[in-house]
Design an enzyme around this catalytic site. Structure first.
Site, mmCIF file in Angstrom:
data_model
loop_
_atom_site.group_PDB
_atom_site.id
_atom_site.type_symbol
_atom_site.label_atom_id
_atom_site.label_comp_id
_atom_site.label_asym_id
_atom_site.label_seq_id
_atom_site.Cartn_x
_atom_site.Cartn_y
_atom_site.Cartn_z
ATOM 1 N N ASN A 176 39.419 46.038 20.613
ATOM 2 C CA ASN A 176 40.829 46.276 20.304
ATOM 3 C C ASN A 176 41.066 45.915 18.844
ATOM 4 O O ASN A 176 40.613 44.859 18.378
ATOM 5 C CB ASN A 176 41.741 45.411 21.174
ATOM 6 C CG ASN A 176 41.591 45.687 22.656
ATOM 7 O OD1 ASN A 176 41.025 46.696 23.060
ATOM 8 N ND2 ASN A 176 42.101 44.785 23.482
ATOM 9 N N TYR A 186 44.112 46.133 15.569
ATOM 10 C CA TYR A 186 45.463 46.455 15.127
ATOM 11 C C TYR A 186 45.663 46.296 13.622
ATOM 12 O O TYR A 186 46.377 47.077 13.000
ATOM 13 C CB TYR A 186 46.472 45.556 15.855
ATOM 14 C CG TYR A 186 46.603 45.859 17.329
ATOM 15 C CD1 TYR A 186 47.526 46.784 17.799
ATOM 16 C CD2 TYR A 186 45.789 45.239 18.259
ATOM 17 C CE1 TYR A 186 47.648 47.073 19.141
ATOM 18 C CE2 TYR A 186 45.894 45.514 19.611
ATOM 19 C CZ TYR A 186 46.828 46.433 20.053
ATOM 20 O OH TYR A 186 46.927 46.718 21.391
ATOM 21 N N HIS A 209 43.286 40.649 32.553
ATOM 22 C CA HIS A 209 44.093 40.844 31.346
ATOM 23 C C HIS A 209 45.146 39.738 31.289
ATOM 24 O O HIS A 209 46.341 39.987 31.271
ATOM 25 C CB HIS A 209 44.745 42.236 31.345
ATOM 26 C CG HIS A 209 45.128 42.714 29.979
ATOM 27 N ND1 HIS A 209 44.717 43.911 29.444
ATOM 28 C CD2 HIS A 209 45.897 42.141 29.015
ATOM 29 C CE1 HIS A 209 45.216 44.075 28.243
ATOM 30 N NE2 HIS A 209 45.947 43.003 27.954
ATOM 31 N N ARG A 241 43.443 53.472 30.870
ATOM 32 C CA ARG A 241 42.986 52.090 31.006
ATOM 33 C C ARG A 241 44.141 51.227 31.503
ATOM 34 O O ARG A 241 45.219 51.198 30.894
ATOM 35 C CB ARG A 241 42.474 51.567 29.666
ATOM 36 C CG ARG A 241 41.989 50.128 29.774
ATOM 37 C CD ARG A 241 41.607 49.526 28.431
ATOM 38 N NE ARG A 241 41.387 48.092 28.635
ATOM 39 C CZ ARG A 241 41.723 47.146 27.780
ATOM 40 N NH1 ARG A 241 42.302 47.463 26.631
ATOM 41 N NH2 ARG A 241 41.489 45.884 28.060
ATOM 42 N N GLU A 254 39.936 40.651 25.544
ATOM 43 C CA GLU A 254 40.183 39.798 24.384
ATOM 44 C C GLU A 254 39.939 38.326 24.668
ATOM 45 O O GLU A 254 40.860 37.503 24.746
ATOM 46 C CB GLU A 254 41.600 40.017 23.852
ATOM 47 C CG GLU A 254 41.854 41.437 23.360
ATOM 48 C CD GLU A 254 43.228 41.624 22.745
ATOM 49 O OE1 GLU A 254 44.062 40.698 22.863
ATOM 50 O OE2 GLU A 254 43.473 42.684 22.158
ATOM 51 N N GLU A 283 42.085 49.549 22.405
ATOM 52 C CA GLU A 283 43.507 49.405 22.073
ATOM 53 C C GLU A 283 43.692 49.624 20.584
ATOM 54 O O GLU A 283 42.923 49.113 19.772
ATOM 55 C CB GLU A 283 44.052 48.010 22.420
ATOM 56 C CG GLU A 283 44.239 47.728 23.888
ATOM 57 C CD GLU A 283 44.816 46.334 24.134
ATOM 58 O OE1 GLU A 283 45.524 45.801 23.235
ATOM 59 O OE2 GLU A 283 44.555 45.763 25.206
#
Length: 529
Positions: A324, A326, A153, A107, A199, A393
């Protein structure tokens, strides 16, 4: 154990007692039997602005982030990505590293200010950039690597901000559609997986808003992005993907929100509200056709409304649920007395549990949060549908000031091992349809406000001229992991699963405390030391 793996020639190295120790050790390593689907997508991710460098080369214009990064003291380390990993020139090194390490899905993003330097609808196309990205895509094809291309992005052409109003400009949808059309036309024969935006939540909120527009600007940015997304998806589906061989969607992001006190109804409500304002804000329009009712009631006229036609274009405008993730957070009621902007509308105070360990970027490591997030997505959006969840991600910043620390990045390996166990659990226990996982990131790169001070990569980049790439232990681990979960026979799975956590181990024999044998857990050799 099958005799062909532990036959007499191998047993010569051990006493029978030591052989038992060895087998017990392998059993410990294999105590989590992954059961990912054989066609699972294992990949790595990057973004143009963060890795390409070549910030003004061959016709590229500055992006808004180029301008920001060059402001004095804007980034934590005072750096700007003028060169960085220099993947614009060194992309073949990146491709070779992936090919050598079983990464068959990549990606990355295409730079809008490189393709259309002025940004505007109808403005001049940079054919040098078209030629460059085609060369990258052809190189990926030759290496057997499937591209997953992000169109936006965060690198908005700076001229769109200088000459207009950037992401809230009324012409933004038209300008982005022009750029997307160019990409589909020139790269569509080589790319079958597209993402419109990365995002949207971060696009809307991680900016320096002035007090006078705090109440509306985040909502306007998100609204514009959603309209642009719907327009681009409609263009792709009706003009470029008539045979339905391609896929297109949008990338969301979210932490997992938990109540600070599990027995508190107020905290439970705060966590629920937090999920609506972090995930559902964008997910509901894309998968259901409109904003959450609660957000519409709280924000009133500050939240723009969709027309009937816009709702129809938005609903079902993603072929997958890409997210994504985290870290996780704990929530309690905020202190806002009245609602006048996004944060007071949400009215949630967040924090971290004391026992949660933090990464070098200050984010807590909460593997179970990944499980709970994808189960939440499954229950609210994808259950009883054929829509797969793609984790686009997931990664960790590790403090690695020198190449020595990078070469043995055990914390990164453990992070991915732990998060993948919980993804595996959601797939097999909750029947969540997860089909893809992309590590952030392939390379150390420019991490926005942090500059080059945070390292997320499985490949170390020393920012010399030219930059030097060095594979970390995590890259080799990921390579072996991909092989192990893709193995087609029990024998292959035994050999490969047994090598996941380390590539060699020290076994202390019972015959002499100081006698040690170094064992390659891939089953290839046993070396006495």
């Amino acid at each position: 154990i099958n005799a062909e793996y532990m036959g007499s020639k191998d047993m010569d190295y051990f006493s029978s007692r030591n052989a038992i120790v060895f087998l017990c050790f392998l059993g410990c390593l294999c105590n989590h039997a992954y059961a990912f689907p054989k066609d699972f997508i294992w990949g790595a991710a990057t973004a143009a602005f963060q890795i390409e460098g070549a910030w003004l080369d061959e016709g590229k214009s500055p992006s808004v982030w180029d301008n920001l990064a060059h402001l004095p003291n804007f980034t934590a380390d005072g750096t700007a990505p003028e060169i960085g990993p220099d993947s614009y020139h060194l992309y073949q090194q990146d491709i070779d590293l992936m090919k050598e390490n079983n990464i068959k899905h990549y990606r990355f993003s295409i730079s809008w200010p490189r393709i259309v330097p002025q940004g505007r609808n109808g403005s001049k196309i940079n054919n040098v950039a078209i030629k460059h990205y085609r060369e990258v895509l052809i190189a990926l094809q030759k290496a057997g690597i499937t591209p997953y291309v992000t169109l936006y992005h965060w690198d908005l052409p700076a001229l769109l901000q200088i000459q207009g109003y950037g992401l809230v400009d009324r012409y933004f949808v038209r300008d982005f559609l022009y750029f997307a059309d160019i990409c589909f036309e020139n790269f569509g024969d080589l790319v079958k997986n597209w993402f419109t935006f990365n995002e949207v939540w971060c696009m809307a909120l991680l900016n320096d808003f002035k007090d006078r527009d705090k109440g509306t600007k985040p909502y306007l940015i998100t609204h514009n992005a959603l309209l642009a997304h719907a327009a681009v998806v409609n263009l792709y589906r009706t003009k470029y993907n008539k045979d339905k061989t391609g896929k297109i969607g949008i990338v969301l992001n979210s932490s997992m929100m938990y109540p600070k006190r599990e027995d508190s109804k107020e905290d439970q409500e705060a966590a629920r509200r937090g999920m609506i304002y972090s995930l559902s804000w964008v997910a509901d329009p894309v998968f259901k056709g409109d904003y959450p009712e609660e957000m519409k009631q709280r924000a009133g006229k500050r939240l723009p409304a969709f027309t009937t036609e816009e709702k129809e274009l938005l609903k079902g405008s993603s072929d997958f649920f890409a997210v994504n993730h985290y870290f996780s957070e704990i929530c309690e009621d905020g202190t806002a007395k009245e609602a006048w902007d996004y944060w007071s509308d949400r009215n949630v105070s967040t924090g971290y549990k004391k026992e949660w360990k933090l990464t070098d970027s200050g984010w807590p490591i909460v593997p179970e949060g990944m499980h709970d997030l994808i189960v939440y997505i499954h229950e609210h959006y994808t259950k009883d549908t054929t829509i797969p969840i793609w984790i686009t991600e997931n990664g960790i910043a590790v403090k690695e000031p020198t190449i020595k620390e990078s070469s043995d990045d055990k914390d990164r390996i453990k992070y991915h091992e732990d998060y993948l166990k919980f993804i595996d659990k959601a797939i097999n226990e909750k029947k969540v349809n997860v089909q893809a996982y992309f590590v952030w990131s392939l390379l150390d790169n420019f991490e926005w406000w942090s500059g080059f001070s945070k390292r997320f990569g499985m490949v170390r980049v020393d920012y010399s001229v030219p930059p030097v790439r060095t594979a970390k232990a995590s890259l080799k681990w990921y390579s072996e992991f991909i092989k192990s979960v893709s193995a087609t026979t029990q024998e292959q799975q035994f050999l490969l699963l047994s090598s996941l956590q380390s590539y060699s181990c020290l076994l202390y024999t019972s015959d002499a405390a100081d006698e040690r044998s170094s064992v390659d857990l891939g089953g290839r050799r046993i070396i006495n030391k």
